[in-house]
Design a protein around this motif. Structure first.
Motif, PDB file in Angstrom:
ATOM      1  N   ALA A  26      32.657  -9.140 -56.728  1.00 39.97           N
ATOM      2  CA  ALA A  26      32.895  -8.015 -57.640  1.00 39.97           C
ATOM      3  C   ALA A  26      31.569  -7.418 -58.124  1.00 39.97           C
ATOM      4  CB  ALA A  26      33.747  -8.468 -58.825  1.00 39.97           C
ATOM      5  N   VAL A  27      30.593  -8.245 -58.414  1.00 39.11           N
ATOM      6  CA  VAL A  27      29.289  -7.751 -58.878  1.00 39.11           C
ATOM      7  C   VAL A  27      28.599  -6.955 -57.763  1.00 39.11           C
ATOM      8  CG1 VAL A  27      26.960  -8.480 -59.558  1.00 39.11           C
ATOM      9  CG2 VAL A  27      28.947  -9.506 -60.646  1.00 39.11           C
ATOM     10  N   LYS A  28      28.665  -7.438 -56.534  1.00 40.49           N
ATOM     11  CA  LYS A  28      28.035  -6.721 -55.412  1.00 40.49           C
ATOM     12  C   LYS A  28      28.716  -5.370 -55.184  1.00 40.49           C
ATOM     13  CE  LYS A  28      26.352 -10.725 -52.876  1.00 40.49           C
ATOM     14  NZ  LYS A  28      26.466 -11.517 -51.645  1.00 40.49           N
ATOM     15  N   ALA A  29      30.053  -5.328 -55.270  1.00 41.16           N
ATOM     16  CA  ALA A  29      30.771  -4.073 -55.085  1.00 41.16           C
ATOM     17  C   ALA A  29      30.423  -3.086 -56.187  1.00 41.16           C
ATOM     18  CB  ALA A  29      32.283  -4.330 -55.050  1.00 41.16           C
ATOM     19  N   TRP A  30      30.336  -3.550 -57.434  1.00 42.31           N
ATOM     20  CA  TRP A  30      29.995  -2.663 -58.559  1.00 42.31           C
ATOM     21  C   TRP A  30      28.569  -2.137 -58.408  1.00 42.31           C
ATOM     22  CZ3 TRP A  30      26.335  -2.837 -62.462  1.00 42.31           C
ATOM     23  CH2 TRP A  30      26.493  -1.903 -63.475  1.00 42.31           C
ATOM     24  N   ALA A  31      27.658  -2.995 -57.955  1.00 47.42           N
ATOM     25  CA  ALA A  31      26.263  -2.572 -57.788  1.00 47.42           C
ATOM     26  C   ALA A  31      26.143  -1.538 -56.662  1.00 47.42           C
ATOM     27  CB  ALA A  31      25.377  -3.773 -57.493  1.00 47.42           C
ATOM     28  N   ARG A  33      28.459   0.546 -55.676  1.00 48.91           N
ATOM     29  CA  ARG A  33      29.101   1.798 -56.076  1.00 48.91           C
ATOM     30  C   ARG A  33      28.302   2.537 -57.141  1.00 48.91           C
ATOM     31  NH1 ARG A  33      35.414   2.227 -57.133  1.00 48.91           N
ATOM     32  NH2 ARG A  33      35.270   1.814 -54.921  1.00 48.91           N
ATOM     33  N   ASN A  34      27.722   1.840 -58.068  1.00 45.63           N
ATOM     34  CA  ASN A  34      27.046   2.477 -59.198  1.00 45.63           C
ATOM     35  C   ASN A  34      25.534   2.554 -59.043  1.00 45.63           C
ATOM     36  OD1 ASN A  34      29.473   2.870 -60.504  1.00 45.63           O
ATOM     37  ND2 ASN A  34      29.428   0.835 -61.409  1.00 45.63           N
ATOM     38  N   GLY A  35      25.009   1.978 -57.997  1.00 50.62           N
ATOM     39  CA  GLY A  35      23.565   2.014 -57.810  1.00 50.62           C
ATOM     40  C   GLY A  35      23.119   3.369 -57.278  1.00 50.62           C
ATOM     41  N   LYS A  36      21.883   3.751 -57.571  1.00 49.73           N
ATOM     42  CA  LYS A  36      21.343   5.017 -57.106  1.00 49.73           C
ATOM     43  C   LYS A  36      20.553   4.780 -55.825  1.00 49.73           C
ATOM     44  CE  LYS A  36      21.022   7.389 -61.496  1.00 49.73           C
ATOM     45  NZ  LYS A  36      20.145   8.104 -62.410  1.00 49.73           N
ATOM     46  N   THR A  37      20.775   5.671 -54.845  1.00 47.96           N
ATOM     47  CA  THR A  37      20.031   5.604 -53.603  1.00 47.96           C
ATOM     48  C   THR A  37      18.901   6.616 -53.681  1.00 47.96           C
ATOM     49  OG1 THR A  37      22.056   5.059 -52.426  1.00 47.96           O
ATOM     50  CG2 THR A  37      20.210   5.823 -51.098  1.00 47.96           C
ATOM     51  N   GLU A  38      17.694   6.134 -53.488  1.00 49.13           N
ATOM     52  CA  GLU A  38      16.557   7.044 -53.529  1.00 49.13           C
ATOM     53  C   GLU A  38      16.128   7.378 -52.106  1.00 49.13           C
ATOM     54  OE1 GLU A  38      13.338   5.986 -56.025  1.00 49.13           O
ATOM     55  OE2 GLU A  38      14.653   5.104 -57.533  1.00 49.13           O
ATOM     56  N   VAL A  39      15.909   8.673 -51.871  1.00 47.83           N
ATOM     57  CA  VAL A  39      15.484   9.145 -50.572  1.00 47.83           C
ATOM     58  C   VAL A  39      14.008   9.500 -50.680  1.00 47.83           C
ATOM     59  CG1 VAL A  39      15.851  10.911 -48.801  1.00 47.83           C
ATOM     60  CG2 VAL A  39      17.781  10.007 -50.095  1.00 47.83           C
ATOM     61  N   ALA A  40      13.253   9.098 -49.654  1.00 48.20           N
ATOM     62  CA  ALA A  40      11.826   9.405 -49.656  1.00 48.20           C
ATOM     63  C   ALA A  40      11.624  10.917 -49.598  1.00 48.20           C
ATOM     64  CB  ALA A  40      11.152   8.731 -48.473  1.00 48.20           C
TER      65      ALA A  40
END
Length: 130
Positions: A26-31, A33-40
């Motif tokens: 559950a923690v991995k799925a939440w991370a 979904r809610n994590g930000k992806t940074e593009v170079a």
């Protein structure tokens, strides 16, 4: 079955491991979904140009390309016609030689037939058979 029996039998430990595993998923799925992806800054590594081609330059390049294409096509057509003429001349030469060979072979066969007839006549006279 009492709670003390479950604890002593290890059932609670097993249930705790399952709950811990589910919590981790559950923690991995939440991370995710809610994590930000940074593009170079430049992900495709595209070279940037100061000046681009204009429509006039493009049209001139297109005309040069068309002229090159026509020149190459004309050269190929001329080569094809030349090879056709050479091929036809070679075929005519071959057929003339075949015709001459056929005529010569006919003459030879005629001579051989005459020689065979003369040989039969000579044998007949020598051996006096009829």
């Amino acid at each position: 079955m009492e709670m003390t029996d479950i604890i002593q039998g290890g059932g609670l430990v097993l249930s705790g491991a399952a709950v811990t595993k589910l919590a981790g998923i559950a923690v991995k799925a939440w991370a995710a979904r809610n994590g930000k992806t940074e593009v170079a800054n430049d992900p495709l590594n595209v070279n940037k140009l100061d000046k681009y081609v204009t429509r006039g330059e493009f049209n001139k390049a297109l005309e040069r390309n068309d002229a090159d294409h026509k020149r190459i096509s004309d050269e190929a057509a001329a080569d094809h016609e030349r090879m056709e003429r050479e091929n036809n001349a070679a075929h005519e030469n071959i057929f003339m030689r075949l015709t001459r060979n056929d005529r010569d072979m006919g003459e030879i066969k005629g001579l051989l037939t005459g020689v065979a007839n003369d040989l039969q006549l000579i044998k007949g006279k020598l051996f006096k058979t009829r």
